[in-house]
Design an enzyme around this catalytic site. Structure first.
Site, PDB file in Angstrom:
ATOM      1  N   GLU A   1      -3.139 -10.045   4.067  1.00  0.00           N
ATOM      2  CA  GLU A   1      -4.332  -9.698   4.837  1.00  0.00           C
ATOM      3  C   GLU A   1      -5.356 -10.838   4.794  1.00  0.00           C
ATOM      4  OE1 GLU A   1      -2.697  -7.673   2.861  1.00  0.00           O
ATOM      5  OE2 GLU A   1      -2.745  -5.611   3.584  1.00  0.00           O
TER       6      GLU A   1
ATOM      7  N   GLU B   1       0.841  -1.209   0.000  1.00  0.00           N
ATOM      8  CA  GLU B   1       0.000   0.000   0.000  1.00  0.00           C
ATOM      9  C   GLU B   1       0.873   1.256   0.000  1.00  0.00           C
ATOM     10  OE1 GLU B   1      -2.497  -1.420   3.436  1.00  0.00           O
ATOM     11  OE2 GLU B   1      -4.111  -0.903   2.056  1.00  0.00           O
TER      12      GLU B   1
HETATM   13  C1  1HE Z   1       6.541  -8.295  12.323  1.00  0.00           C
HETATM   14  C2  1HE Z   1       5.912  -8.150  11.090  1.00  0.00           C
HETATM   15  C3  1HE Z   1       4.639  -7.528  11.071  1.00  0.00           C
HETATM   16  C4  1HE Z   1       7.795  -9.138  10.762  1.00  0.00           C
HETATM   17  N1  1HE Z   1       4.119  -7.110  12.236  1.00  0.00           N
HETATM   18  N2  1HE Z   1       5.987  -7.866  13.444  1.00  0.00           N
HETATM   19  N3  1HE Z   1       2.090  -8.389   7.270  1.00  0.00           N
HETATM   20  C5  1HE Z   1       2.352  -9.700   7.215  1.00  0.00           C
HETATM   21  O1  1HE Z   1       1.502 -10.527   7.437  1.00  0.00           O
HETATM   22  C6  1HE Z   1       3.777 -10.062   6.942  1.00  0.00           C
HETATM   23  C7  1HE Z   1       4.367 -10.737   8.166  1.00  0.00           C
HETATM   24  N4  1HE Z   1       5.824 -10.905   8.062  1.00  0.00           N
HETATM   25  C8  1HE Z   1       6.400 -11.888   7.335  1.00  0.00           C
HETATM   26  O2  1HE Z   1       5.758 -12.649   6.639  1.00  0.00           O
HETATM   27  C9  1HE Z   1       7.894 -12.023   7.457  1.00  0.00           C
HETATM   28  O3  1HE Z   1       8.299 -11.362   8.653  1.00  0.00           O
HETATM   29  C10 1HE Z   1       8.675 -11.377   6.272  1.00  0.00           C
HETATM   30  C11 1HE Z   1       8.448 -12.222   5.005  1.00  0.00           C
HETATM   31  C12 1HE Z   1       8.244  -9.938   6.008  1.00  0.00           C
HETATM   32  C13 1HE Z   1      10.167 -11.345   6.609  1.00  0.00           C
HETATM   33  O4  1HE Z   1      10.591 -12.650   7.002  1.00  0.00           O
HETATM   34  P1  1HE Z   1      11.982 -12.802   7.808  1.00  0.00           P
HETATM   35  O5  1HE Z   1      12.211 -14.272   7.964  1.00  0.00           O
HETATM   36  O6  1HE Z   1      13.020 -11.976   7.168  1.00  0.00           O
HETATM   37  O7  1HE Z   1      11.723 -12.114   9.258  1.00  0.00           O
HETATM   38  P2  1HE Z   1      10.917 -12.690  10.516  1.00  0.00           P
HETATM   39  O8  1HE Z   1      11.836 -13.577  11.326  1.00  0.00           O
HETATM   40  O9  1HE Z   1       9.605 -13.266  10.136  1.00  0.00           O
HETATM   41  O10 1HE Z   1      10.599 -11.359  11.333  1.00  0.00           O
HETATM   42  C14 1HE Z   1      11.597 -10.667  12.073  1.00  0.00           C
HETATM   43  C15 1HE Z   1      10.886  -9.951  13.191  1.00  0.00           C
HETATM   44  O11 1HE Z   1       9.980  -8.983  12.647  1.00  0.00           O
HETATM   45  C16 1HE Z   1      10.028 -10.873  14.039  1.00  0.00           C
HETATM   46  O12 1HE Z   1       9.998 -10.346  15.357  1.00  0.00           O
HETATM   47  P3  1HE Z   1      10.961 -10.945  16.533  1.00  0.00           P
HETATM   48  O13 1HE Z   1      10.621 -10.097  17.703  1.00  0.00           O
HETATM   49  O14 1HE Z   1      10.531 -12.384  16.657  1.00  0.00           O
HETATM   50  O15 1HE Z   1      12.366 -10.792  16.023  1.00  0.00           O
HETATM   51  C17 1HE Z   1       8.659 -10.731  13.436  1.00  0.00           C
HETATM   52  O16 1HE Z   1       7.623 -11.027  14.336  1.00  0.00           O
HETATM   53  C18 1HE Z   1       8.662  -9.252  13.118  1.00  0.00           C
HETATM   54  N5  1HE Z   1       7.703  -8.900  12.081  1.00  0.00           N
HETATM   55  N6  1HE Z   1       6.702  -8.682  10.134  1.00  0.00           N
HETATM   56  C19 1HE Z   1       4.783  -7.288  13.390  1.00  0.00           C
HETATM   57  N7  1HE Z   1       3.968  -7.331   9.941  1.00  0.00           N
HETATM   58  C20 1HE Z   1      -3.351  -0.651   7.071  1.00  0.00           C
HETATM   59  S1  1HE Z   1      -3.813  -2.247   6.969  1.00  0.00           S
HETATM   60  C21 1HE Z   1      -2.450  -3.161   6.377  1.00  0.00           C
HETATM   61  C22 1HE Z   1      -2.696  -4.598   6.648  1.00  0.00           C
HETATM   62  C23 1HE Z   1      -1.437  -5.403   6.545  1.00  0.00           C
HETATM   63  O17 1HE Z   1      -0.380  -4.926   6.243  1.00  0.00           O
HETATM   64  S2  1HE Z   1      -1.632  -7.054   6.926  1.00  0.00           S
HETATM   65  C24 1HE Z   1      -0.104  -7.766   6.484  1.00  0.00           C
HETATM   66  C25 1HE Z   1       0.836  -7.808   7.665  1.00  0.00           C
END
Ligand code: 1HE
Length: 272
Positions: free
Chosen positions: A146, A126
């Site tokens: 989402e 977005e």
């Molecule tokens: C997060 C987020 C997040 C990572 N919110 N904490 N977005 C998603 O559903 C995407 C979710 N994220 C992922 O699928 C993956 O993190 C990635 C593909 C982006 C990257 O993977 P990777 O292996 O490089 O990193 P990771 O180990 O998954 O994440 C590292 C840290 O970032 C980890 O936290 P930690 O405390 O365990 O180190 C994750 O929890 C954190 N993290 N992404 C919170 N999104 C206005 S409405 C919009 C609606 C949306 O955007 S919904 C889609 C949300």
């Protein structure tokens, strides 16, 4: 976390560091970099406020804006950790705060170029689609998780993304969790440029410098008139176009540029 407005005096070099955003300026180009790599640049309330603040307060000398993400990914979208406690009313206001920030990018004063690498997902897509140009690296991939998270887009994606890729493709990404790689994203219209990994920032900066040399009214009309004309019925669009075209032509800068061409002082159009 704080969203304290920084000191945005026109300058070259580092303008400000908000805690989640780094702001640099050089050669009429301002660069906003999301600085939350440990959370894959997931956008929490503080970061959306900082993007908004930065976009509203661009230095007067800014003629183009580059937006990128620190670390291995452009942006993981909404910070899911903040989602669980919101009421319906708070959810509406939250979504509107994203609209305000991204509208300020899309309908601000200067063209915006997004540098895409790694994950460009959910709210990250977005954000990317509120830019006017997207330069993607081969490492980029696009998704709208989402659908899998049980939510809906809330950062303007339902209005902006179908205008680039069509309703059918967006529906597919959200219904099935399908992820496009960089080439599929380019073919679907998500990025206008696809470049080798590690080179997107340089390409975006080069484009930004070129864009900064355009007549400001040309850039402004492309940002503000063109998308609105494209939404109008053709006969309304023709009238808006005639007005915009006459206004642009009447600017002294347009006249001097045309004169420069006629007198052999301006570049010809070169074959690519
Ligand atoms: C997060 C987020 C997040 C990572 N919110 N904490 N977005 C998603 O559903 C995407 C979710 N994220 C992922 O699928 C993956 O993190 C990635 C593909 C982006 C990257 O993977 P990777 O292996 O490089 O990193 P990771 O180990 O998954 O994440 C590292 C840290 O970032 C980890 O936290 P930690 O405390 O365990 O180190 C994750 O929890 C954190 N993290 N992404 C919170 N999104 C206005 S409405 C919009 C609606 C949306 O955007 S919904 C889609 C949300």
């Amino acid at each position: 976390m704080n969203a304290t407005p920084a000191n945005f005096t026109p300058a070259t070099g580092l303008l400000a560091t908000l805690d989640l955003l780094r702001i640099e300026h050089s050669d009429a180009v301002t660069h906003l970099r999301l600085m939350r790599p440990a959370k894959r640049n997931a956008i929490n309330d503080a970061l959306i406020a900082q993007i908004h603040t930065a976009a509203v307060n661009l230095p007067e000398s800014t003629k183009a804006l580059v937006v990128s993400g620190e670390g291995a990914h452009f942006c993981a979208g909404l910070d899911l950790a903040e989602l669980s406690e919101r009421s319906v009313a708070e959810g509406v206001l939250h979504s509107r705060s994203w609209h305000a920030a991204f509208d300020q990018l899309q309908f601000g004063r200067v063209p915006v170029i997004a540098v895409l690498h790694g994950a460009v997902v959910g709210g990250g897509l977005e954000l990317a689609t509120s830019a006017h140009l997207r330069v993607a690296e081969r490492s980029a991939y696009y998704g709208l998780p989402e659908g899998q998270r049980g939510i809906f887009v809330g950062g303007g994606g339902s209005a902006r993304i179908p205008r680039l890729m069509g309703v059918a493709r967006m529906t597919d990404l959200m219904l099935t969790g399908r992820v496009y790689d960089a080439e599929e994203g380019r073919l679907a219209g998500l990025a206008q440029y696809l470049v080798p990994t590690g080179t997107a920032f340089d390409k975006a900066f080069e484009l930004a410098q070129r864009i900064a040399q355009n007549a400001p009214l040309t850039n402004y009309s492309l940002m503000h008139a063109l998308p609105r004309i494209a939404e109008q019925p053709a006969d309304h669009g023709f009238m808006t176009e005639a007005l915009m075209s006459a206004i642009a032509q009447s600017a002294p800068e347009a006249k001097s540029r045309v004169r420069a061409f006629l007198e052999g002082r301006a570049a010809k159009v070169q074959k690519a």
